[in-house]
Design an enzyme around this catalytic site. Sequence first.
Site, mmCIF file in Angstrom:
data_model
loop_
_atom_site.group_PDB
_atom_site.id
_atom_site.type_symbol
_atom_site.label_atom_id
_atom_site.label_comp_id
_atom_site.label_asym_id
_atom_site.label_seq_id
_atom_site.Cartn_x
_atom_site.Cartn_y
_atom_site.Cartn_z
ATOM 1 N N GLN A 1 10.963 2.972 -2.790
ATOM 2 C CA GLN A 1 11.113 2.055 -1.659
ATOM 3 C C GLN A 1 10.610 0.657 -2.002
ATOM 4 O O GLN A 1 10.915 -0.299 -1.308
ATOM 5 C CB GLN A 1 10.392 2.624 -0.419
ATOM 6 C CG GLN A 1 8.879 2.385 -0.356
ATOM 7 C CD GLN A 1 8.070 3.360 -1.189
ATOM 8 O OE1 GLN A 1 8.467 3.728 -2.266
ATOM 9 N NE2 GLN A 1 6.926 3.762 -0.700
ATOM 10 N N GLY A 2 9.836 0.541 -3.088
ATOM 11 C CA GLY A 2 9.403 -0.773 -3.539
ATOM 12 C C GLY A 2 7.974 -1.104 -3.184
ATOM 13 O O GLY A 2 7.600 -2.276 -3.123
ATOM 14 N N SER B 1 5.930 5.859 7.464
ATOM 15 C CA SER B 1 6.237 4.420 7.348
ATOM 16 C C SER B 1 4.965 3.587 7.334
ATOM 17 O O SER B 1 4.902 2.497 7.875
ATOM 18 C CB SER B 1 7.144 3.973 8.500
ATOM 19 O OG SER B 1 8.290 4.779 8.550
ATOM 20 N N ARG B 2 3.923 4.126 6.679
ATOM 21 C CA ARG B 2 2.607 3.529 6.826
ATOM 22 C C ARG B 2 2.165 2.667 5.651
ATOM 23 O O ARG B 2 1.211 1.895 5.769
ATOM 24 C CB ARG B 2 1.561 4.634 7.041
ATOM 25 C CG ARG B 2 1.410 5.567 5.832
ATOM 26 C CD ARG B 2 0.451 6.719 6.088
ATOM 27 N NE ARG B 2 -0.931 6.317 6.154
ATOM 28 C CZ ARG B 2 -1.682 6.000 5.112
ATOM 29 N NH1 ARG B 2 -1.159 6.010 3.895
ATOM 30 N NH2 ARG B 2 -2.943 5.654 5.272
ATOM 31 N N GLU C 1 11.183 5.533 7.543
ATOM 32 C CA GLU C 1 11.849 6.696 8.128
ATOM 33 C C GLU C 1 12.846 6.357 9.222
ATOM 34 O O GLU C 1 13.862 7.014 9.370
ATOM 35 C CB GLU C 1 10.792 7.594 8.771
ATOM 36 C CG GLU C 1 10.002 8.409 7.803
ATOM 37 C CD GLU C 1 8.940 9.201 8.557
ATOM 38 O OE1 GLU C 1 7.769 8.857 8.421
ATOM 39 O OE2 GLU C 1 9.314 10.116 9.277
#
Lengths: 349, 163
Positions: A48-49, A88-89, A292
């Site tokens: 995701q980077g 998504s943290r 997500e």
Amino acid sequence: MAKLRGTGMSAVNYPTGMNLGGDPSQALIHATTSGSFVVSLSATDLGQGLRTVIGQIAAEALGVRMEDVVIDTADTDTGPHDMGTFASRATHRVGNAVMAAAQEAREALLDVAEDELEAARSDLEFDGQGNILVRGAPDRSLKVADIAAAAQFKYGKTIAGRGVYMKPRSPVDPETGAMDPDSTEAHACTVAEVEVDTETGEVTVLSIRSAYEVGRQINPALVKGQIVGGAWMGMSHALYETTAPYYPDPDHNPKDFSEYLMPGAYEMPEIDCVVLEYPSSNGPYGVKGVGEMTANAPIPAIVNAIYHATGLRIDELPVTPELILRGLDAKERAASVASAADTTATTGS
Amino acid sequence: MGSKIITFVLGGREVEVMVKPMTTLQAVLRYQLGYTAVKEGCRQGGCGSCTVLVEGEPMMSCLLPVEDVAGMHVTTLEAITPADGLDRVQQAFLEHGAFQCGYCTPGMIVVSKALLGHNPRPTRQEIVDAFAGNICRCTGYEPIIAAVEGAARASASKAAQPG
Ligand code: FES
Ligand code: FES
């Protein structure tokens, strides 16, 4: 037999971070003698980077160039603690921890810079290009690398910083259910267009168009990557993927890529997105999590589009051709029973 | 059956390997020769991550006994990558964000190279068809398709330049 088209919509509020909090991320930063800053973490970059985004945040917070930042992750045997890359943290939690660590490292650097440049702290500034300048005296500047080397060899000091971010765990009030579940929320609205073949039951997704509100984008290209990749994942979840068709019986689990279905390049619809930025109050530079949620929003939009096209309210995933055909059959039967009843009623009167 | 010595040309250099019968080209490339750009997603022809060029054609190396490539030219991503910088297809992948985890990328680039080799200006449909055997779990394919279109445009505009 026909091909029916429909359009469906969905809206999503997506929390950033583990539900109710209590999920710490730690970061440690130290300068090497060559003036690069090593950021030690345990959060995982899944593609995701994360390393890129955290490198950007660290460089900005330290006041150095991104190429002077080395992200060292994710060896959980040796790294500082991290709860993990989920919910998504990571950008939010790890980014905040890195900013705190950068602040401490920056102070340590400025302590030495004061002596080396013989200037007051308040007159020192970073140029973001790897130098510390004395305000108003452009000829007096030193490279961060030289200050880092001086710290270690001349003053016997380390240039380092520690950071942690944790939203304290929120207790749920047993009486009212009141709680503080998340740090911030990102939002999405997705519109999907589908075509349903009533002969084969196949659903073709024609387009997935979305608006995402994700707080500040640290890296717009990576945000777009999440959204486009997530659209594929959502479509796959809506129409193709399932781990256990006869759950919980494992006998018929898919065993390989010929049984575990996913859409390929050929099935990809037109994907379009706009991104809105309403910075959060507690993310690094105002970020929220965009991970997500990108796979979630397309699913109800597609299922709603199928309803619009066919009148079938399907509440199982994935929506297989079999489900569509059974649904259409049931609808037809119900209609003919109803019209037969009508006829009986008419002739009976 | 005993082992055999097989010779083939890998990235322009002749290599000689000793293998048991039915050893796959994938196993030889990855585990005997260390060419780890050849990925191993499924070992049954389902994912395309192991794709290499055999005589310029994309082939899934997990399905090929290495005996079958005896005497032939095999090209992996390693040979596509110039000593300095990046190949124009790699550059286009970078510019279009055409990878996330990167696991599918070697196969995708190898397939793109073969496609552009045969067909310098492919249509979108031709690109999609070329990727029929390649799975990407991350990107949604769109950036990969855009990268191939970008690489095709880049070489067309280069070809159009005088000199
Ligand atoms: S490893 Fe060869 S196709 Fe998957
Ligand atoms: S980039 Fe992860 S599989 Fe394609």
